[in-house]
Design a protein around this motif. Structure first.
Motif, PDB file in Angstrom:
ATOM      1  N   LEU A 178       0.827  -1.193   0.000  1.00 41.01           N
ATOM      2  CA  LEU A 178       0.000   0.000   0.000  1.00 41.01           C
ATOM      3  C   LEU A 178       0.867   1.251   0.000  1.00 41.01           C
ATOM      4  N   SER A 179       0.328   2.326  -0.517  1.00 48.91           N
ATOM      5  CA  SER A 179       1.044   3.604  -0.513  1.00 48.91           C
ATOM      6  C   SER A 179       1.429   3.970   0.913  1.00 48.91           C
ATOM      7  N   GLY A 180       2.644   4.493   1.058  1.00 55.42           N
ATOM      8  CA  GLY A 180       3.152   4.814   2.378  1.00 55.42           C
ATOM      9  C   GLY A 180       3.891   3.671   3.033  1.00 55.42           C
ATOM     10  N   GLN A 181       3.862   2.498   2.391  1.00 48.58           N
ATOM     11  CA  GLN A 181       4.549   1.310   2.912  1.00 48.58           C
ATOM     12  C   GLN A 181       5.606   0.817   1.929  1.00 48.58           C
ATOM     13  N   GLY A 182       6.166   1.733   1.161  1.00 50.43           N
ATOM     14  CA  GLY A 182       7.121   1.355   0.114  1.00 50.43           C
ATOM     15  C   GLY A 182       8.366   0.672   0.632  1.00 50.43           C
ATOM     16  N   ASP A 183       8.718   0.915   1.894  1.00 54.17           N
ATOM     17  CA  ASP A 183       9.900   0.268   2.465  1.00 54.17           C
ATOM     18  C   ASP A 183       9.745  -1.246   2.546  1.00 54.17           C
ATOM     19  N   LEU A 184       8.496  -1.731   2.491  1.00 52.76           N
ATOM     20  CA  LEU A 184       8.269  -3.168   2.570  1.00 52.76           C
ATOM     21  C   LEU A 184       8.661  -3.885   1.282  1.00 52.76           C
ATOM     22  N   ILE A 185       8.839  -3.136   0.193  1.00 47.16           N
ATOM     23  CA  ILE A 185       9.197  -3.772  -1.074  1.00 47.16           C
ATOM     24  C   ILE A 185      10.597  -4.365  -1.014  1.00 47.16           C
ATOM     25  N   GLU A 186      11.561  -3.590  -0.579  1.00 51.57           N
ATOM     26  CA  GLU A 186      12.930  -4.109  -0.474  1.00 51.57           C
ATOM     27  C   GLU A 186      13.007  -5.227   0.551  1.00 51.57           C
ATOM     28  N   LYS A 187      12.241  -5.085   1.612  1.00 51.33           N
ATOM     29  CA  LYS A 187      12.206  -6.142   2.630  1.00 51.33           C
ATOM     30  C   LYS A 187      11.694  -7.446   2.022  1.00 51.33           C
ATOM     31  N   ALA A 188      10.634  -7.348   1.229  1.00 54.58           N
ATOM     32  CA  ALA A 188      10.070  -8.542   0.596  1.00 54.58           C
ATOM     33  C   ALA A 188      11.045  -9.139  -0.413  1.00 54.58           C
ATOM     34  N   LEU A 189      11.709  -8.291  -1.188  1.00 55.50           N
ATOM     35  CA  LEU A 189      12.681  -8.780  -2.174  1.00 55.50           C
ATOM     36  C   LEU A 189      13.835  -9.502  -1.492  1.00 55.50           C
ATOM     37  N   SER A 190      14.313  -8.915  -0.389  1.00 52.87           N
ATOM     38  CA  SER A 190      15.412  -9.539   0.346  1.00 52.87           C
ATOM     39  C   SER A 190      15.010 -10.906   0.881  1.00 52.87           C
ATOM     40  N   ARG A 191      13.800 -10.988   1.420  1.00 56.54           N
ATOM     41  CA  ARG A 191      13.339 -12.257   1.977  1.00 56.54           C
ATOM     42  C   ARG A 191      13.108 -13.297   0.884  1.00 56.54           C
ATOM     43  N   ARG A 192      12.651 -12.880  -0.269  1.00 52.82           N
ATOM     44  CA  ARG A 192      12.461 -13.825  -1.375  1.00 52.82           C
ATOM     45  C   ARG A 192      13.806 -14.386  -1.835  1.00 52.82           C
ATOM     46  N   ARG A 193      14.824 -13.550  -1.818  1.00 51.17           N
ATOM     47  CA  ARG A 193      16.159 -14.010  -2.237  1.00 51.17           C
ATOM     48  C   ARG A 193      16.732 -15.031  -1.257  1.00 51.17           C
ATOM     49  N   SER A 194      16.480 -14.848   0.022  1.00 47.58           N
ATOM     50  CA  SER A 194      17.060 -15.746   1.023  1.00 47.58           C
ATOM     51  C   SER A 194      16.212 -16.990   1.288  1.00 47.58           C
ATOM     52  N   ASN A 195      14.958 -16.970   0.873  1.00 47.18           N
ATOM     53  CA  ASN A 195      14.032 -18.045   1.248  1.00 47.18           C
ATOM     54  C   ASN A 195      14.464 -19.415   0.733  1.00 47.18           C
ATOM     55  N   ASP A 196      14.840 -19.488  -0.538  1.00 46.03           N
ATOM     56  CA  ASP A 196      15.141 -20.797  -1.130  1.00 46.03           C
ATOM     57  C   ASP A 196      16.275 -21.508  -0.414  1.00 46.03           C
ATOM     58  N   GLY A 197      17.243 -20.745   0.075  1.00 43.27           N
ATOM     59  CA  GLY A 197      18.356 -21.368   0.768  1.00 43.27           C
ATOM     60  C   GLY A 197      18.047 -21.795   2.192  1.00 43.27           C
ATOM     61  N   LEU A 198      16.915 -21.366   2.710  1.00 38.81           N
ATOM     62  CA  LEU A 198      16.557 -21.654   4.104  1.00 38.81           C
ATOM     63  C   LEU A 198      15.358 -22.582   4.250  1.00 38.81           C
ATOM     64  N   ALA A 199      14.526 -22.678   3.223  1.00 39.95           N
ATOM     65  CA  ALA A 199      13.254 -23.405   3.349  1.00 39.95           C
ATOM     66  C   ALA A 199      13.452 -24.859   3.758  1.00 39.95           C
ATOM     67  N   GLY A 200      14.438 -25.530   3.153  1.00 45.27           N
ATOM     68  CA  GLY A 200      14.676 -26.929   3.492  1.00 45.27           C
ATOM     69  C   GLY A 200      15.042 -27.119   4.955  1.00 45.27           C
ATOM     70  N   LEU A 201      15.922 -26.248   5.458  1.00 48.24           N
ATOM     71  CA  LEU A 201      16.322 -26.307   6.859  1.00 48.24           C
ATOM     72  C   LEU A 201      15.129 -26.084   7.775  1.00 48.24           C
TER      73      LEU A 201
END
Length: 310
Positions: free
Chosen positions: A69-92
């Protein structure tokens, strides 16, 4: 609103998208465009049909494939960062979740279903996140189950302390690995006391790994979920963890709880011990305003299902 049989969705597509993002933003994350379509409030749609609303709405920021939502743009980079790290952690993380579920089923005879939730279930893992659970239990055994889960959590904190160095400190000694968000008892979940979009979204994003039939029956006992997220009834899960042999400790608990009085006494004793543990943990965090604010937020959003709110 009318009955479920006559109720129809009157919101526009844009309003439905905004509602979906409002719920996700409440927990501090944005959603990929495909996830908005599959998790869409009022029922899923094709990503191509949702894309125009994401791109044109003034209430939405859509960048790099992530919507918020507007005013929550900082969550975009947070989401991108978490998507990048997820695959390496999901199995664990799922491996830990399954091991924990086996232990809990072995030592706690009152557990009906175990579901993974939080970032483990949503696919947005970051190093140091807890492995979150929602547990469904027999009536009169909420704190028996909860205390056992806390004690098992210490075991996993010790086992995985090196891998969770970035995690939340537990009494300044070890890092937190597992976290029981809520223990739902049958009388409080069939049907649920709360019947809002936030609880519906929490259930939609939960992944049952043990007792999936019981989890499905709980959902079926709550037809109101169709108002918010009808797609919750189309998901199909199989047990990742099957029934486990009962430990001696589990047999003793069951024997004590055969009588209603014995169950009340056992659950009350476990509640008292769990309350003492909570007080110690809370005292250890009182100098951390961010941690205290997070605890207060969680108590609000879990009400009336959080521990010690009954």
């Amino acid at each position: 609103m009318g009955s479920l049989e006559t109720w129809t969705l009157t919101s526009s597509l844009e309003e439905r998208v905004v509602t979906t993002l409002r719920i996700a933003n409440r927990w501090g994350y944005g959603l990929a465009g495909d996830d908005v379509a599959s998790l869409l409030y009022g029922g899923p749609m094709k990503a191509a049909d949702v894309a125009p609303a994401l791109a044109s709405s003034r209430a939405i920021v859509f960048r790099d494939g992530i919507a918020t939502l507007s005013g929550q743009g900082d969550l975009i980079e947070k989401a991108l960062s978490r998507r990048r790290s997820n695959d390496g952690l999901a199995g664990l993380y799922f491996g830990i979740a399954e091991d924990f579920a086996r232990d809990l089923l072995r030592h706690s005879p009152f557990v009906r279903s175990i579901a993974v939730c939080g970032s483990t279930a949503s696919g947005g893992l970051e190093a140091g996140d807890d492995v979150d659970f929602n547990i469904f239990a027999e009536d009169g055994a909420k704190y028996i189950v909860y205390l056992m889960a806390i004690l098992l959590g210490v075991k996993y904190s010790l086992l995985h302390r090196r891998r969770f160095r970035r995690g939340t400190p537990l009494l300044g000694i070890v890092r937190k690995v597992t976290c029981v968000n809520v223990v739902f008892t049958e009388s409080h979940s069939r049907p649920f006391v709360r019947q809002d979009e936030f609880l519906a979204f929490e259930l939609l994003r939960s992944i049952p790994i043990a007792g999936t039939r019981d989890f499905t029956r709980t959902l079926e006992s709550n037809p109101w979920l169709r108002i918010h997220f009808p797609q919750i009834f189309t998901r199909v899960f199989a047990d990742r963890v099957g029934p486990q042999p009962r430990s001696f400790l589990a047999k003793v608990q069951r024997r004590i709880a055969v009588s209603p009085r014995g169950r009340r006494l056992l659950d009350g004793a476990c509640r008292g011990i769990a309350a003492m543990i909570h007080r110690v943990v809370r005292l250890s965090r009182e100098r951390d305003p961010e941690a205290m604010a997070r605890l207060a937020f969680l108590r609000r959003v879990k009400f009336p299902y959080d521990v010690f709110q009954d």
